[in-house]
Scaffold this motif. Sequence first.
Motif, PDB file in Angstrom:
ATOM      1  N   VAL A 154      17.043 -25.027 121.450  1.00  0.00           N
ATOM      2  CA  VAL A 154      16.839 -25.515 120.087  1.00  0.00           C
ATOM      3  C   VAL A 154      15.427 -25.194 119.608  1.00  0.00           C
ATOM      4  N   LEU A 155      14.438 -25.427 120.456  1.00  0.00           N
ATOM      5  CA  LEU A 155      13.055 -25.204 120.037  1.00  0.00           C
ATOM      6  C   LEU A 155      12.733 -23.732 119.839  1.00  0.00           C
ATOM      7  N   ARG A 156      13.335 -22.858 120.619  1.00  0.00           N
ATOM      8  CA  ARG A 156      13.111 -21.432 120.378  1.00  0.00           C
ATOM      9  C   ARG A 156      13.646 -21.038 118.997  1.00  0.00           C
ATOM     10  N   ARG A 215      12.436 -19.967 113.139  1.00  0.00           N
ATOM     11  CA  ARG A 215      12.652 -20.293 111.732  1.00  0.00           C
ATOM     12  C   ARG A 215      11.331 -20.640 111.045  1.00  0.00           C
ATOM     13  N   LEU A 216      10.520 -21.475 111.723  1.00  0.00           N
ATOM     14  CA  LEU A 216       9.237 -21.861 111.140  1.00  0.00           C
ATOM     15  C   LEU A 216       8.286 -20.671 111.043  1.00  0.00           C
ATOM     16  N   THR A 217       8.326 -19.780 112.036  1.00  0.00           N
ATOM     17  CA  THR A 217       7.476 -18.588 112.014  1.00  0.00           C
ATOM     18  C   THR A 217       7.841 -17.692 110.835  1.00  0.00           C
ATOM     19  N   LEU A 266      -1.206 -23.886 103.239  1.00  0.00           N
ATOM     20  CA  LEU A 266      -0.231 -23.699 104.322  1.00  0.00           C
ATOM     21  C   LEU A 266      -0.600 -24.440 105.601  1.00  0.00           C
ATOM     22  N   LEU A 267      -1.620 -25.283 105.539  1.00  0.00           N
ATOM     23  CA  LEU A 267      -2.068 -25.931 106.767  1.00  0.00           C
ATOM     24  C   LEU A 267      -0.987 -26.806 107.382  1.00  0.00           C
ATOM     25  N   SER A 268      -0.258 -27.544 106.579  1.00  0.00           N
ATOM     26  CA  SER A 268       0.805 -28.400 107.127  1.00  0.00           C
ATOM     27  C   SER A 268       1.868 -27.557 107.812  1.00  0.00           C
ATOM     28  N   ASP A 269       2.226 -26.435 107.189  1.00  0.00           N
ATOM     29  CA  ASP A 269       3.227 -25.544 107.788  1.00  0.00           C
ATOM     30  C   ASP A 269       2.698 -24.931 109.087  1.00  0.00           C
ATOM     31  N   ALA A 270       1.428 -24.513 109.069  1.00  0.00           N
ATOM     32  CA  ALA A 270       0.840 -23.944 110.284  1.00  0.00           C
ATOM     33  C   ALA A 270       0.785 -24.989 111.390  1.00  0.00           C
ATOM     34  N   GLY A 271       0.397 -26.224 111.042  1.00  0.00           N
ATOM     35  CA  GLY A 271       0.339 -27.275 112.052  1.00  0.00           C
ATOM     36  C   GLY A 271       1.700 -27.569 112.650  1.00  0.00           C
ATOM     37  N   GLU A 272       2.737 -27.602 111.810  1.00  0.00           N
ATOM     38  CA  GLU A 272       4.091 -27.853 112.329  1.00  0.00           C
ATOM     39  C   GLU A 272       4.531 -26.736 113.269  1.00  0.00           C
ATOM     40  N   LEU A 273       4.225 -25.503 112.913  1.00  0.00           N
ATOM     41  CA  LEU A 273       4.570 -24.377 113.791  1.00  0.00           C
ATOM     42  C   LEU A 273       3.786 -24.463 115.099  1.00  0.00           C
ATOM     43  N   GLY A 274       2.486 -24.806 115.028  1.00  0.00           N
ATOM     44  CA  GLY A 274       1.705 -24.943 116.251  1.00  0.00           C
ATOM     45  C   GLY A 274       2.259 -26.020 117.162  1.00  0.00           C
ATOM     46  N   THR A 293      15.749 -30.235 108.159  1.00  0.00           N
ATOM     47  CA  THR A 293      15.137 -29.551 107.015  1.00  0.00           C
ATOM     48  C   THR A 293      15.120 -28.040 107.220  1.00  0.00           C
ATOM     49  N   ALA A 294      14.814 -27.614 108.431  1.00  0.00           N
ATOM     50  CA  ALA A 294      14.756 -26.179 108.716  1.00  0.00           C
ATOM     51  C   ALA A 294      16.130 -25.567 108.937  1.00  0.00           C
ATOM     52  N   GLY A 295      17.157 -26.406 109.066  1.00  0.00           N
ATOM     53  CA  GLY A 295      18.486 -25.892 109.343  1.00  0.00           C
ATOM     54  C   GLY A 295      18.710 -25.548 110.796  1.00  0.00           C
ATOM     55  N   THR A 296      17.816 -25.993 111.680  1.00  0.00           N
ATOM     56  CA  THR A 296      17.953 -25.695 113.105  1.00  0.00           C
ATOM     57  C   THR A 296      19.100 -26.484 113.719  1.00  0.00           C
TER      58      THR A 296
END
Length: 623
Positions: A466-468, A473-475, A498-506, A557-560
Amino acid sequence: MSSGPPPQGEPRTHLDELVHGPVSASFLRTLRASLSDGPGPAGPDLTDREPRLRRRLRRLADSLPPGRELLDRPEQLGALFGWVAAADPPLTMVLINHYLLALNSMDQLAPDHDLLKSHFEALERGRAKGVFMITEVGRANSHLATRTTAEFDPVSRGFTLNSPDPTAAKFTAGTRNGGPLIGAALARLVVAGADCGVFSFVVDLVDKDGLRPGVEMSDTIELSALPLDYAQFRFHDLRLPYGHWLRDSAEIDADGAFHDRLGSPDLRLQRTLCVGQVLWAVLPSALAAMSRQSAVLALRYARRRRTQGRLAPGTALLDYRTQQHGVLGALAEAFALTCAASRSLTVLAESRLAAGGGPDPETDGPMTFAPWSAISRPLSAYKAHTVRAAARITGDCQRFCGFSGHLDVNRLAAYHGFSRAFDAAGGDSQLIFFDLGRARADDARRPGEPEAQHPVPGSPGWWPYVLRAHEQRLTDRLRRLRDRNAAGADEFAVWNPLLSDAGELGETYAARLVAEDVARVVTDLGLQEPESSAAVDALAGLYGAVTARRLAGPLLTAGTLRPEEVRELPAIVDRLCDRLLPHLDLLERAFGYPQAVVGAPLGDPDFNSALADSLGWHQGGPS
């Protein structure tokens, strides 16, 4: 209930080796003996705080291999910090500064150890306490713009250390009258008026006569989450000999000309901060130990505490599904941190072989929000993830234990305070996540091709799968947003929205590393010990299921994940808890530390009597 190393001659299990590392039973017995003199049931006397910590530091130094040998043995460092963390969180912070940062800076960056022979001996024998001086109080991200200066004097071939103003004061833990104090202080080297980059310098702050000339120190600043004697330090024309410059491969020749083979200030800063690799590799062992011990204490409490609720008076707390989800979920998350801690030590050993102790050769890109991911992407990820997870686990376990969980004597508050304090210490975790996300967006590598077949939800392989998918998706989303903002914009304009998006991806990248570590451990332990194998298989599945429930919003939200998959998670958690219940005695023994080391009454089979017996009692006389 006693835990820890097996008796003399009894073989260690694979689960024991996962928890305590591949070290000898004699090493673990040494730790047990050295740490069985804790502060006592009522907690330490604050007036004796610094002397007590120094006594414990000295006792460990006398019983363990010399510090430089320990630094070359990641598996022993992991065991040491796991045991110390369970026994005494403030002492853990002392050892981090002393061994992993101050002594390690000298070991890694002093080209001639003989020039610092007396300092090495004092630190290795515990006769002086070492501290690391990086943070400057007046500015955010001070590690990227160090203002303390060390100006080279071509006549004496020494340096003059100065704090240009009060905002450049260093912040660390130390006292004026507790004994010798040696700092590894970061300062900007100035040669003939030119800025030559940031280096560490060995500074004698306090000697047998007290505070050294040229050193100014504030009164103690209390920090209750991690109680030590903190203070601010300033430097005023403090003279340092050439040998106190931890110059690594740099030099100043006889004509006063500066030379550095690294060739850039950013690379020099990364090299100066290379000690962060060891900290990030070892810190997860401490956090995993605190998380395991917290989960064990909560488990013992839930198994023995009888509730008088009207649903079923006299029923043990653990019979309630909500308690099972919380307490066994904490045990599963602590197990995941244990797998990550084991892997982080392996990553450290591998990076040393590949790069000789320097910056990680696989990291890429310039320093943006912080220098940490440029030093080691995976190790900084382990640091940030395990700190956040340990703070959540220990805080949850406090709540599961009610009133008892908030008593200082039961250690949970200290574990929670340490974890929370380290979210900012040792490299700010949020900045690490920002940088990891930015790096992943710039990275052509994918997190791994999806399996051909979707793993069964609740199986050990499901959560990494799931995380992969979620990471990819986030990348993809972050790259699209970055590229849309990039035309004609500077870096700040591109990344600020984009900091929130970058933080979530990190965060997702770091979580994926840990999930893969869990799956790897389950495979490695499989079938070697049937009961342990069954227990860790259920723990791995439960870890994924409870984490997916907590992250259901972002995953949807991401559809994962689909809504129907999320709706199935509570029933999956129920089934996995049922599979774990027969193995609780095994997990308590494997994950807990000896009562003589932890000293928490909550760990005693009769915790109410243990708490009462630890207290003084006073009876009023006749009225």
